[in-house]
Design a protein around this motif. Sequence first.
Motif, PDB file in Angstrom:
ATOM      1  N   VAL A 155       0.848  -1.199   0.000  1.00 56.35           N
ATOM      2  CA  VAL A 155       0.000   0.000   0.000  1.00 56.35           C
ATOM      3  C   VAL A 155       0.883   1.248   0.000  1.00 56.35           C
ATOM      4  O   VAL A 155       1.782   1.388   0.833  1.00 56.35           O
ATOM      5  CB  VAL A 155      -0.930   0.015   1.235  1.00 56.35           C
ATOM      6  N   THR A 156       0.631   2.149  -0.950  1.00 54.20           N
ATOM      7  CA  THR A 156       1.425   3.383  -1.029  1.00 54.20           C
ATOM      8  C   THR A 156       0.697   4.594  -0.451  1.00 54.20           C
ATOM      9  O   THR A 156       1.306   5.626  -0.194  1.00 54.20           O
ATOM     10  CB  THR A 156       1.796   3.696  -2.491  1.00 54.20           C
ATOM     11  N   GLY A 157      -0.617   4.456  -0.279  1.00 53.64           N
ATOM     12  CA  GLY A 157      -1.385   5.590   0.251  1.00 53.64           C
ATOM     13  C   GLY A 157      -2.772   5.159   0.674  1.00 53.64           C
ATOM     14  O   GLY A 157      -3.255   4.089   0.286  1.00 53.64           O
ATOM     15  N   ILE A 158      -3.400   6.011   1.476  1.00 52.17           N
ATOM     16  CA  ILE A 158      -4.740   5.749   1.997  1.00 52.17           C
ATOM     17  C   ILE A 158      -5.724   6.749   1.406  1.00 52.17           C
ATOM     18  O   ILE A 158      -5.394   7.928   1.238  1.00 52.17           O
ATOM     19  CB  ILE A 158      -4.772   5.890   3.540  1.00 52.17           C
ATOM     20  N   VAL A 159      -6.930   6.263   1.091  1.00 55.51           N
ATOM     21  CA  VAL A 159      -8.051   7.153   0.800  1.00 55.51           C
ATOM     22  C   VAL A 159      -9.018   6.982   1.965  1.00 55.51           C
ATOM     23  O   VAL A 159      -9.482   5.869   2.226  1.00 55.51           O
ATOM     24  CB  VAL A 159      -8.773   6.790  -0.512  1.00 55.51           C
ATOM     25  N   LEU A 160      -9.282   8.059   2.684  1.00 58.63           N
ATOM     26  CA  LEU A 160     -10.168   8.007   3.844  1.00 58.63           C
ATOM     27  C   LEU A 160     -11.520   8.597   3.451  1.00 58.63           C
ATOM     28  O   LEU A 160     -11.628   9.797   3.208  1.00 58.63           O
ATOM     29  CB  LEU A 160      -9.535   8.794   4.996  1.00 58.63           C
ATOM     30  N   THR A 161     -12.531   7.726   3.345  1.00 57.81           N
ATOM     31  CA  THR A 161     -13.855   8.190   2.958  1.00 57.81           C
ATOM     32  C   THR A 161     -14.671   8.572   4.193  1.00 57.81           C
ATOM     33  O   THR A 161     -14.343   8.167   5.309  1.00 57.81           O
ATOM     34  CB  THR A 161     -14.623   7.096   2.187  1.00 57.81           C
ATOM     35  N   LYS A 162     -15.706   9.361   3.977  1.00 60.79           N
ATOM     36  CA  LYS A 162     -16.684   9.724   5.017  1.00 60.79           C
ATOM     37  C   LYS A 162     -16.043  10.430   6.211  1.00 60.79           C
ATOM     38  O   LYS A 162     -16.500  10.265   7.345  1.00 60.79           O
ATOM     39  CB  LYS A 162     -17.459   8.484   5.477  1.00 60.79           C
TER      40      LYS A 162
END
Length: 330
Positions: free
Chosen positions: A267-274
Amino acid sequence: MSFFKKLKEKITKQADTVTEKFKRGLEKTRNSFSEKVNDLIARYRKVDEEFFEELEEILISADVGVATVMELIDELKMEVKRRNIQDPQQMYSVISEKLVDIYRGGDEQPTALNIQPNGLTVILFVGVNGVGKTTTIGKLAYKLKNEGKTVMLAAGDTFRAGAIEQLEVWGERVGVEVIKQSAGSDPAAVMYDAIQAAKARNIDVLLCDTAGRLQNKVNLMKELEKVKRVIEREIPGAPHEVLLVLDATTGQNAMSQAKTFKEVTNVTGIVLTKLDGTAKGGIVLAIRNELNIPVKLVGLGEKMDDLEEFNPEQYVYGLFASFVEREESM
């Protein structure tokens, strides 16, 4: 010049609409976190051990994460001693500075997506079902298209019923092509087809969906490894990003998901939804500090254009907006 004035100067160089989105999107977290910090600072005449104990509890309740909180408290104590701070009012700036420092980790651009200046960029999305993965892909396609990029989607989640159709709906909304096969097909074969199509059409960015099951980590790992192997064989150096999509409202559960996916894929990055739907936005810091994975994108609402590149300064401004505005009026 105070830290908040510097912060305000820095973020006013960015789009005002983005500043407002972070401010609005972090309203729940701000109302919970800032109210507790305001109350703490109002009740204490000096910064002492009891002050730090209460601050520790506030940070933990905001899902900052125990390990990160302990580290942050230690750094705050050292900074208070170094600057000989007595007045609790000065702690707003000190806390904010340290939050930005923790997030950046010495990297001035930890949040920038690795978009290739030439040739095809491949971004692989991973994450469990129900976190908003397909919606995020659609929103990112919309964002990239508005930035002048040509975009294509790959329907690599052939496992979940309705996943292909859901991605097709987003493709139609945004006006981008979706490469698919029938349900139950080999995801790696879908990726191969998508890459060939993207190359043939001189596409700038290929966004790839994947299955979100976690109940069998071995199968998930094998599938993702195969997908990545096919992508890398066709385009050396790809995928250029592996983005893990997490639901911010799940708090510490998001942290455990991040740990699991970090084990099975790079994993190179996070997408944080909501992020707009939780009062515990401190999970952003825990993920960055404890897993050393930057949050690259955040969902700050339900509209098509509510996916934003994560910005530590905007984030801290969003947390302390009421104090910043109060300081400016003084």
